[in-house]
Design a protein around this motif. Structure first.
Motif, short mmCIF file in Angstrom:
data_model
loop_
_atom_site.label_atom_id
_atom_site.label_comp_id
_atom_site.label_asym_id
_atom_site.label_seq_id
_atom_site.Cartn_x
_atom_site.Cartn_y
_atom_site.Cartn_z
N SER A 104 0.90 -1.22 0.06
CA SER A 104 0.07 0.15 -0.02
C SER A 104 0.63 1.23 0.03
O SER A 104 0.15 2.45 -0.04
CB SER A 104 -1.11 -0.12 1.30
N THR A 108 2.25 2.87 2.50
CA THR A 108 2.17 3.54 3.59
C THR A 108 2.75 3.16 4.84
O THR A 108 3.14 1.90 4.86
CB THR A 108 0.48 3.72 3.84
N ARG A 150 7.12 7.89 -0.95
CA ARG A 150 6.55 7.60 -2.49
C ARG A 150 7.34 8.30 -3.38
O ARG A 150 7.44 8.03 -4.38
CB ARG A 150 4.87 7.99 -2.41
N GLN A 196 -4.08 9.22 -0.43
CA GLN A 196 -5.34 8.51 -0.83
C GLN A 196 -5.50 7.80 -1.90
O GLN A 196 -5.99 6.76 -1.94
CB GLN A 196 -6.54 9.36 -0.74
N SER A 209 -4.02 5.00 -4.33
CA SER A 209 -3.71 3.50 -4.12
C SER A 209 -2.50 3.16 -5.19
O SER A 209 -2.39 3.79 -6.24
CB SER A 209 -4.56 2.43 -4.30
N ARG A 259 -1.98 0.77 -7.06
CA ARG A 259 -2.15 0.16 -8.49
C ARG A 259 -2.97 1.35 -9.41
O ARG A 259 -3.11 1.28 -10.55
CB ARG A 259 -3.04 -0.80 -8.07
N ASP A 260 -3.35 2.33 -8.67
CA ASP A 260 -3.96 3.38 -9.50
C ASP A 260 -3.06 4.52 -9.98
O ASP A 260 -3.77 5.74 -10.34
CB ASP A 260 -5.09 3.80 -8.79
N TYR A 261 -1.70 4.24 -9.59
CA TYR A 261 -0.71 5.25 -10.09
C TYR A 261 -0.98 5.54 -11.37
O TYR A 261 -0.57 4.62 -12.34
CB TYR A 261 0.77 5.00 -9.80
#
Length: 948
Positions: A176, A178, A218, A295, A297, A299-301
């Motif tokens: 994740s 995080t 990140r 917020q 994820s 996989r949504d980058y």
């Protein structure tokens, strides 16, 4: 009045009230108010007596004495009465302890010390935590693990977390991306409670630290990804990655200096929490810029966009939004730092593409402009191909923040640089300037005001290298090798703290810190928005691009320039549009004939005479006579004519028409540039044969009886480089369409002339016995001749000369300060628009298909009429056979002309939209235009055609 329940009647004597007479609802008592006696009341004294009662006090709850008021007993405990004077005892105790007298101090369980505050939340942290735990007891959840930590333990752990490292309390989750709390059991939910804080307060305090650590980690992962995947994608993405890495390194150092530190361990949590606000704001802005929000994820980058145009546009958009929102100075400065660093190399390449600042990114051409006689050969070399490749590779897409004026002039300037280098390599604009100008962002008020006032080199400020040490001046004692002193440091020493002559060595971190310190709180009033600043920065580049385009344009329009565009326009006008009388007459003599029959004395090429013998051969009467065509093409009785004879015969037409331009030149005279042009034009102009389709419905050109029999023939012109930018293949195709259309009309004209010759004998008319048919022939011949003559004059004088002459006047030099065209590409666009108007006036545009087809069919009917008369002349038809055919042709021609007139009226009534119109000078003429010129054609045609 209706009520929910009946109320008892009010009486003066409350003791005599009978409660049984009223029906009351069942209300459970939630409080108790004792009945007051019918005597004077003194509640203060009564309360003091109760406190001094002899009845023993109830056992207090196991809570701090300050929380006794939280116990909710149904009835108040019995308090023993006072043994003496309450006022005396209270005064003695209060004076002895030096406390402020209050009603709270009269309680027997008062601890003897004053409360710090009247609010529980402002009392001791343990007291507040106990009260909160009593009122809101935590439920036992087996899926949640609660861990209580001390303040110093939490701060030490969070200090590691904000630096992106795992700690005893939080660990990094790579899935994740995080930081999650460390729990004893896998899958359980962990909650950290700080000393005397509840879950909400603890989570609120910890969230900022977790957010900083998560975003920092990140972004560092993003930097590593960009370096591994897009390391060779260009300098823009590389500079963006380096700037982002520098900012993250700067933030790490700033976070390392934040509390807790040794010596300030006594700081409160709120004070520590506030120290990290600036870092959180910067990281939040960077995460939003890079699409790495907390917020989102992993996989949504989104895939990072590494193209310079989109990358710079995105950074500029975020910077503009921060300036408009008046974000903190540090946040705005960091985004501005990224934009400045990432766009530096792109701006340099953009400047070099137009020769601004010295050098050029476009390949240097080795073309050397020699003598005009050798120019055609030079156009065919490999360098010419390279230059055309350079023109094709120039893109007209730029970042969205570029000013509209720059976007308009930049593509033309880039192409103009290539053409200027090809036309005149030694032009002053192509030389390296003595002072190198740089286009880059500047933010301080002094630089902006200097650029606004045009002081010094403020419009192109001195380049500041943010990532590499400045190269020392040769006059300085510090050698160039001094910048490598960093490698002489001890391991672990920070290169930013190295002292060299009592000066801090430049470093990326120090450059960023200086940039943030010098960044203004807001833009100055003269440049209130970022778009105004952008226009000011690119102003010098816009001026240079405009100068470059204007300089190239003057080389084509100036009469003293080696490359002049006007003579080429005159050549195209004279030959491809048949405006030269000598060429038109020689071409007509070569292609057409208006003889009334086979004339043995007609001029025939010597090659054809050699093939066919000394005299003309007798024609085969089985073939119809293509009236209007030259008999020289009918020697072989095949169509279209093939072999070298056609090429040789047409070649002499061009050579003979060019002779008059060089007749006045002597052998020892030095020809001028204009005279040399006509000598060179002979090598660039010639006839050619196009490959036309042979499928059914498109093979009329194979029939010499059709008016499109000569469509296979066209004139080819090869303009010299770089004039091929102004005379493109698309424009030449429009000239060739007009040339084909003019050949068709010339064919019909000569065919009608042949009909006049065949019918000029009054003693032997075409219809010797059928008088009515002969009158119809004469009438048909008259109206056809009138139609063709008016059409020919309209095309020559109105459609062609009416548009060409004003355009040629605008190409002549004048004393106007503003040139008629902005650049050579605007001139090429105007040239194309000119031919569009000519084609539109001749009904040859695709939008005029209906009227154009009617016009072509009317010409075909006139040619069929001439062929019919030729058949009568050659005795292929008898009078009685030709009479009905003539009547059919006459009716069809009248109907076609009526339909043509109606179609022209429809076109003339259609409103014309805005076109490319450039105002002519006061002494110039107004062009007739395209569709606007159709009114002249309607006026030239007789009005009785619409009533036929």
């Amino acid at each position: 009045m209706a009520t929910l329940f009946s109320l008892p009647s009010l009486r003066d004597d409350f003791d005599e009230f009978d409660a049984s007479q009223a029906v009351l609802p069942d209300f459970k008592p939630r409080f108790f108010i004792p009945m007051m006696l019918d005597k004077p009341q003194n509640p203060i004294i009564d309360t003091l007596k109760l406190h001094n009662s002899a009845v023993p006090v109830a056992t207090p709850l196991p809570l701090p004495t300050e929380l006794a008021s939280l116990t909710l007993d149904s009835f108040p405990p019995r308090i023993p009465a006072l043994s003496g004077s309450a006022w005396t005892e209270a005064g003695i105790r209060g004076c002895a302890q030096r406390e402020i007298l209050s009603w709270d101090a009269l309680r027997p369980d008062y601890p003897g010390r004053a409360s710090p505050s009247a609010f529980i939340s402002e009392q001791d942290s343990l007291v507040f935590a106990a009260a909160r735990y009593l009122v809101q007891a935590r439920l036992n959840d087996p899926g949640t693990e609660v861990r209580y930590v001390k303040q110093h333990e939490l701060l030490a752990s969070l200090k590691m977390t904000v630096l992106g490292l795992s700690s005893p309390l939080h660990t990094w989750d790579p899935v994740s991306e995080t930081f999650v709390p460390v729990v004893s059991q896998k899958g359980t939910r962990g909650i950290l409670l700080v000393d005397d804080k509840d879950e909400t307060a603890s989570a609120s305090f910890i969230s900022r630290f977790l957010s900083i650590g998560t975003l920092l980690r990140r972004l560092e992962i993003l930097v590593a990804t960009l370096r591994s995947k897009f390391a060779k994608e260009g300098p823009t993405i590389h500079a963006f990655t380096h700037a982002l890495s520098t900012i993250l390194f700067y933030l790490r150092e700033s976070l390392a200096q934040c509390p807790p530190q040794e010596g300030n361990a006594s700081m409160t949590l709120v004070a520590v929490w506030s120290q990290y606000e600036q870092s959180e704001n910067i990281l939040t802005a960077l995460a939003t810029l890079c699409d790495r929000e907390e917020q989102v994820s992993p996989r949504d980058y989104p895939v990072p966009d590494h193209t310079p145009i989109n990358l710079l546009s995105s950074v500029y958009y975020h910077l503009q939004s921060h300036i408009e929102r008046q974000s903190p100075k540090a946040v705005t400065a960091v985004i501005a730092f990224i934009l400045t660093s990432a766009s530096r190399e792109y701006f340099q390449q953009l400047s070099r593409s137009v020769g601004f600042g010295g050098g050029s990114s476009i390949r240097q051409s080795s073309r050397v402009v020699g003598e005009q006689n050798d120019q055609y050969a030079l156009d065919m070399d490999e360098d010419g191909v390279d230059e055309r490749d350079d023109l094709d590779s120039i893109s007209d897409s730029f970042p969205t923040f570029f000013p509209p004026r720059l976007v308009d002039v930049l593509p033309a300037a880039q192409k103009s640089l290539v053409l200027l280098r090809a036309a005149e390599p030694n032009h002053p604009l192509l030389r390296a300037p003595s002072v190198v100008s740089v286009i880059q962002w500047f933010w301080t008020w002094s630089e902006i005001e200097a650029a606004w006032n045009r002081q010094g080199s403020a419009s192109t400020p001195k380049a500041q290298h943010l990532f590499s040490p400045e190269c020392p001046s040769p006059a300085e004692d510090v050698a160039v090798l001094a910048q490598f002193r960093i490698f002489d440091l001890e391991p672990g020493d920070h290169f930013g703290h190295t002292l060299l002559d009592d000066k801090r060595a430049p470093s990326p971190i120090s450059a960023l810190q200086d940039f943030i310190d010098a960044f203004p709180q807001s833009l100055p009033p003269i440049i209130p928005t970022l778009s105004h600043l952008t226009s000011l920065i690119f102003e010098s580049l816009v001026e240079h691009a405009s100068t470059l385009s204007t300089t190239l344009l003057s080389m084509f329009l100036s009469p003293s320039a080696p490359l002049q565009f006007k003579p080429h326009m005159e050549l195209l006008h004279s030959y491809l549009l048949l405006a030269a009388p000598s060429f038109k007459s020689r071409l007509a003599a070569a292609l057409f004939s208006d003889s009334q029959g086979w004339d043995p004395g007609e001029a025939i090429p010597m090659s054809l005479r050699a093939i066919g013998g000394n005299g003309p051969k007798k024609r085969d009467r089985s073939h119809r006579w293509p009236v209007g065509l030259s008999f020289a093409f009918l020697e072989r009785e095949t169509w279209p004519p093939v072999g070298a004879d056609l090429s040789f015969f047409l070649r002499t037409v061009i050579v003979d028409s060019f002779e008059r331009h060089g007749e006045h030149l002597a052998e020892d005279d030095i020809p001028s540039s204009r005279e040399m042009f006509w000598v060179e034009a002979e090598r660039r102009l010639g006839f050619a044969i196009r490959d036309l389709p042979t499928i059914a419905g498109h093979d009329k050109w194979l029939n010499p009886l059709c008016e499109s029999a000569l469509d296979f023939l066209y004139m080819d012109y090869k303009p010299p480089h770089p004039l091929d930018i102004l005379i493109t293949p698309d424009i030449l195709s429009k000239y060739q369409r007009m040339f084909t259309h003019l050949l068709r009309i010339m064919r019909v004209e000569h065919a009608l002339s042949a009909v006049f010759r065949m019918g000029r004998s009054t003693c032997r008319p075409v219809f010797p016995t059928l008088t009515s048919s002969n009158k119809l022939l004469l009438h048909f011949r008259f109206i056809a001749q009138s139609f063709v003559t008016n059409l020919s004059q309209y095309i020559v004088h109105t459609a062609i000369n009416g548009n060409f002459d004003p355009f040629l006047e605008r190409l002549s030099p004048s004393g106007d300060l503003n040139p008629p065209f902005s650049d050579v590409f605007a001139l090429a666009k105007a040239h194309s628009a000119l031919m569009d108007d000519v084609l539109g006036a001749c009904l040859l545009r695709s939008s005029q298909r209906v009227a154009g087809d009617l016009l072509r069919q009317a010409l075909e009917l006139v040619l069929e009429f001439a062929v019919l008369v030729g058949d009568l002349k050659t005795d292929r038809l008898e009078e009685y056979q030709a009479a009905p055919l003539l009547e059919d042709l006459s009716r069809a021609f009248r109907a076609k002309m009526a339909a043509l007139v109606r179609s022209l009226k429809t076109l003339a009534d259609v409103p014309v939209g805005p076109a490319l119109v450039i105002s002519s000078r006061g002494h110039g003429r107004t062009p007739t235009g395209g569709i606007q010129a159709i009114v002249h054609l309607l006026e030239s045609l007789s009005g009785w055609w619409s009533n036929c």
